[in-house]
Design a protein around this motif. Structure first.
Motif, PDB file in Angstrom:
ATOM      1  N   ASN A  66       0.600  -1.228   0.121  1.00  0.00           N
ATOM      2  CA  ASN A  66       0.301  -0.049  -0.199  1.00  0.00           C
ATOM      3  C   ASN A  66       0.952   1.344  -0.040  1.00  0.00           C
ATOM      4  N   LEU A  67       2.161   0.987   0.573  1.00  0.00           N
ATOM      5  CA  LEU A  67       3.489   2.484   0.359  1.00  0.00           C
ATOM      6  C   LEU A  67       3.193   2.710  -1.160  1.00  0.00           C
ATOM      7  N   ARG A  68       2.218   1.966  -2.018  1.00  0.00           N
ATOM      8  CA  ARG A  68       2.899   2.270  -3.986  1.00  0.00           C
ATOM      9  C   ARG A  68       1.154   3.251  -3.997  1.00  0.00           C
ATOM     10  N   LEU A  69       0.821   3.025  -3.304  1.00  0.00           N
ATOM     11  CA  LEU A  69      -0.258   3.990  -3.461  1.00  0.00           C
ATOM     12  C   LEU A  69      -0.891   5.751  -2.811  1.00  0.00           C
ATOM     13  N   VAL A  70       0.854   5.528  -1.353  1.00  0.00           N
ATOM     14  CA  VAL A  70       0.211   7.098  -0.924  1.00  0.00           C
ATOM     15  C   VAL A  70       1.085   7.942  -0.861  1.00  0.00           C
ATOM     16  N   GLY A  71       0.963   8.865  -1.288  1.00  0.00           N
ATOM     17  CA  GLY A  71       2.076   9.803  -0.823  1.00  0.00           C
ATOM     18  C   GLY A  71       2.496   9.980   0.833  1.00  0.00           C
ATOM     19  N   PHE A  72       3.838  10.095   1.141  1.00  0.00           N
ATOM     20  CA  PHE A  72       3.771   9.598   2.135  1.00  0.00           C
ATOM     21  C   PHE A  72       5.860  10.925   3.008  1.00  0.00           C
ATOM     22  N   THR A  73       6.127  11.174   3.976  1.00  0.00           N
ATOM     23  CA  THR A  73       7.184  11.173   4.133  1.00  0.00           C
ATOM     24  C   THR A  73       7.670  10.504   5.128  1.00  0.00           C
ATOM     25  N   ALA A  74       9.634  10.096   5.245  1.00  0.00           N
ATOM     26  CA  ALA A  74      10.159   9.093   5.449  1.00  0.00           C
ATOM     27  C   ALA A  74      11.655   9.203   5.994  1.00  0.00           C
ATOM     28  N   ASP A  75      11.286   8.754   7.349  1.00  0.00           N
ATOM     29  CA  ASP A  75      13.115   9.557   8.105  1.00  0.00           C
ATOM     30  C   ASP A  75      13.008   7.861   8.041  1.00  0.00           C
ATOM     31  N   ASN A  76      14.616   7.694   7.316  1.00  0.00           N
ATOM     32  CA  ASN A  76      15.005   6.350   6.493  1.00  0.00           C
ATOM     33  C   ASN A  76      16.566   6.104   7.621  1.00  0.00           C
ATOM     34  N   ASP A  77      16.700   5.507   7.988  1.00  0.00           N
ATOM     35  CA  ASP A  77      18.345   5.573   8.678  1.00  0.00           C
ATOM     36  C   ASP A  77      18.778   3.558   8.943  1.00  0.00           C
ATOM     37  N   ILE A  78      19.840   3.783   8.343  1.00  0.00           N
ATOM     38  CA  ILE A  78      20.268   1.988   7.944  1.00  0.00           C
ATOM     39  C   ILE A  78      22.042   2.513   8.314  1.00  0.00           C
ATOM     40  N   ARG A  79      22.288   1.641   9.097  1.00  0.00           N
ATOM     41  CA  ARG A  79      23.383   1.409   9.848  1.00  0.00           C
ATOM     42  C   ARG A  79      23.747  -0.016   9.349  1.00  0.00           C
ATOM     43  N   VAL A  80      25.204  -0.430   8.530  1.00  0.00           N
ATOM     44  CA  VAL A  80      25.391  -1.309   8.502  1.00  0.00           C
ATOM     45  C   VAL A  80      26.635  -1.363   9.571  1.00  0.00           C
ATOM     46  N   THR A  81      27.510  -2.443   9.990  1.00  0.00           N
ATOM     47  CA  THR A  81      28.022  -2.697  11.403  1.00  0.00           C
ATOM     48  C   THR A  81      28.866  -3.954  11.025  1.00  0.00           C
ATOM     49  N   ASP A  82      30.124  -3.489  12.062  1.00  0.00           N
ATOM     50  CA  ASP A  82      30.778  -4.781  12.270  1.00  0.00           C
ATOM     51  C   ASP A  82      30.331  -5.738  12.391  1.00  0.00           C
ATOM     52  N   THR A 101       0.986  10.876  -8.174  1.00  0.00           N
ATOM     53  CA  THR A 101       0.144  11.891  -9.678  1.00  0.00           C
ATOM     54  C   THR A 101      -0.773  10.283  -9.937  1.00  0.00           C
ATOM     55  N   GLY A 102      -2.107  10.641  -9.524  1.00  0.00           N
ATOM     56  CA  GLY A 102      -2.993   9.797 -10.304  1.00  0.00           C
ATOM     57  C   GLY A 102      -1.795   8.604  -9.628  1.00  0.00           C
ATOM     58  N   ASN A 103      -1.755   7.368 -10.791  1.00  0.00           N
ATOM     59  CA  ASN A 103      -1.130   5.828 -10.177  1.00  0.00           C
ATOM     60  C   ASN A 103       0.513   5.951 -10.289  1.00  0.00           C
ATOM     61  N   CYS A 104       0.345   7.263 -11.193  1.00  0.00           N
ATOM     62  CA  CYS A 104       2.079   7.073 -10.422  1.00  0.00           C
ATOM     63  C   CYS A 104       3.207   7.692  -9.218  1.00  0.00           C
ATOM     64  N   ARG A 105       3.694   7.735  -9.013  1.00  0.00           N
ATOM     65  CA  ARG A 105       5.018   8.437  -7.996  1.00  0.00           C
ATOM     66  C   ARG A 105       6.112   8.384  -7.704  1.00  0.00           C
ATOM     67  N   LYS A 106       6.518   9.376  -7.185  1.00  0.00           N
ATOM     68  CA  LYS A 106       7.578   9.565  -7.536  1.00  0.00           C
ATOM     69  C   LYS A 106       8.456  10.406  -6.058  1.00  0.00           C
ATOM     70  N   MET A 107       9.793  10.166  -6.052  1.00  0.00           N
ATOM     71  CA  MET A 107      10.426  10.289  -4.560  1.00  0.00           C
ATOM     72  C   MET A 107      10.964  12.002  -4.406  1.00  0.00           C
ATOM     73  N   GLU A 108      10.858  12.647  -3.950  1.00  0.00           N
ATOM     74  CA  GLU A 108      12.447  14.068  -3.528  1.00  0.00           C
ATOM     75  C   GLU A 108      13.006  13.061  -2.145  1.00  0.00           C
ATOM     76  N   VAL A 109      14.032  13.700  -2.603  1.00  0.00           N
ATOM     77  CA  VAL A 109      15.455  13.757  -1.140  1.00  0.00           C
ATOM     78  C   VAL A 109      15.664  14.391  -0.764  1.00  0.00           C
ATOM     79  N   ILE A 110      14.769  14.591   0.334  1.00  0.00           N
ATOM     80  CA  ILE A 110      14.693  16.281   0.970  1.00  0.00           C
ATOM     81  C   ILE A 110      16.374  16.581   1.738  1.00  0.00           C
ATOM     82  N   ASP A 111      16.488  15.721   2.507  1.00  0.00           N
ATOM     83  CA  ASP A 111      18.043  15.812   2.949  1.00  0.00           C
ATOM     84  C   ASP A 111      18.850  14.366   2.882  1.00  0.00           C
ATOM     85  N   GLU A 112      20.039  14.033   2.880  1.00  0.00           N
ATOM     86  CA  GLU A 112      20.603  12.656   2.835  1.00  0.00           C
ATOM     87  C   GLU A 112      22.149  12.831   3.329  1.00  0.00           C
TER      88      GLU A 112
END
Length: 308
Positions: A66-82, A101-112
């Motif tokens: 269902n995440l493919r069907l709505v707009g949202f804001t995401a906080d992403n935190d990925i850590r690769v460890t030893d 937009t309709g049935n289509c989606r795109k993503m904006e990177v606010i900061d990274e």
């Protein structure tokens, strides 16, 4: 004295009956019920119907789609460890926004912000966990429909199988050798390795029925090799019977590969759509032709919106 003897008699008479009420039989499975569920059962709670609902549920996996069907804001935190999980060797923290937009989606990177060798020199993901995360939650360019992008062939099939393993635990996975049928905890050949229970518990402020399947203690090595799911706990809103959360642990080890994964997922709703609000993951993978990979990630989803 007569009242005292009568009280003792009632206690001795009623205790066995209550003990029998706490063990519910269903398709060869024994499910332990707590006192609250026993009382609910006596006034109409359909235990068999509830278990069948758990057994047949597909809404949890659907919530991620269902995440493919709505707009949202995401906080992403990925850590690769030893290998010990202590030292971070690569990481990504970002805020992203999905726009519909309709049935289509795109993503904006606010900061990274990244550290270590999170990306290759060509800008690709250097770690399989990051690649899987991106396949689930990131969009490159404009994508239409509810699928994850343009990747095809065996790689796309393997990714889809892995997503089913992680986000649809308890269901058999076709086409996955060795472990494909070892996740089907409701199969008669596997249920004997688990302790099942239904309890009542508050979860993130919601009064829930909780279905738990926990690997039995002291299994021998032969029996242990037959299962993948160590623990699966699902929280159902008592009023709506919708899933509001799930915790689970998966692990398996062979001479060729091994993995050990723990996840915690909290759900929310936007209109009639069930959606993940918070996902925490901690896992290690060791697969052929790749170095062992140990990683944690946290994904938070907010500001859900319909199409613009």
């Amino acid at each position: 004295m007569r009242k005292f003897l009568l009280l003792l008699l009632l206690l001795f008479c009623c205790t066995p009956l209550f003990s029998q009420d706490t063990a519910f039989k269903y398709k060869g499975m024994t499910i332990n019920l707590d006192e609250v569920v026993v009382k609910a059962k006596r006034i109409g709670f359909d235990v068999a119907g509830f278990i069948k609902r758990v057994e047949e549920d597909t809404t949890f996996y659907r919530a991620f789609k269902n995440l493919r069907l709505v707009g949202f804001t995401a906080d992403n935190d990925i850590r690769v460890t030893d290998k010990k999980g202590g030292k971070t060797i690569a990481s990504l923290k970002s805020h992203t926004r999905q726009i519909m937009t309709g049935n289509c989606r795109k993503m904006e990177v606010i900061d990274e912000k990244t550290t270590g060798n999170f990306y290759t020199k060509k800008g690709d993901y250097n770690y399989y966990t990051a690649e899987l995360y991106a396949n689930l939650f990131f969009t490159h360019g404009t994508v239409c429909g509810d699928e994850g992008g343009s990747s095809k062939g065996s790689l796309a099939r393997h990714k889809n199988q892995l997503k089913q393993l992680i986000f649809n635990p308890g269901k058999p996975i076709t086409g996955v050798p060795i472990v494909g049928n070892k996740v089907a905890i409701f199969d008669r050949d596997l249920m004997k390795y688990y302790d099942f229970s239904i309890t009542s518990e508050a979860y993130t402020g919601t009064d829930c029925y909780v279905f738990s399947a926990t690997m039995r203690k002291n299994l021998n090595s032969i029996d242990r090799a037959e299962i993948v799911i160590n623990e699966l706990i699902t929280y159902f809103d008592k009023e709506t019977m919708e899933i509001v959360g799930r915790k689970y642990s998966l692990s398996y080890k062979t001479m060729i590969f091994d993995f050990n994964v723990r996840m915690n997922v909290q759900m929310t709703k936007k209109d009639d759509l069930l959606l993940p609000a918070l996902i925490t993951y901690s896992g290690t993978w060791n697969v052929p032709l790749k170095k062992r990979e140990t990683a944690d990630f946290t994904a938070k989803f907010t500001e859900f919106k319909s199409e613009q």
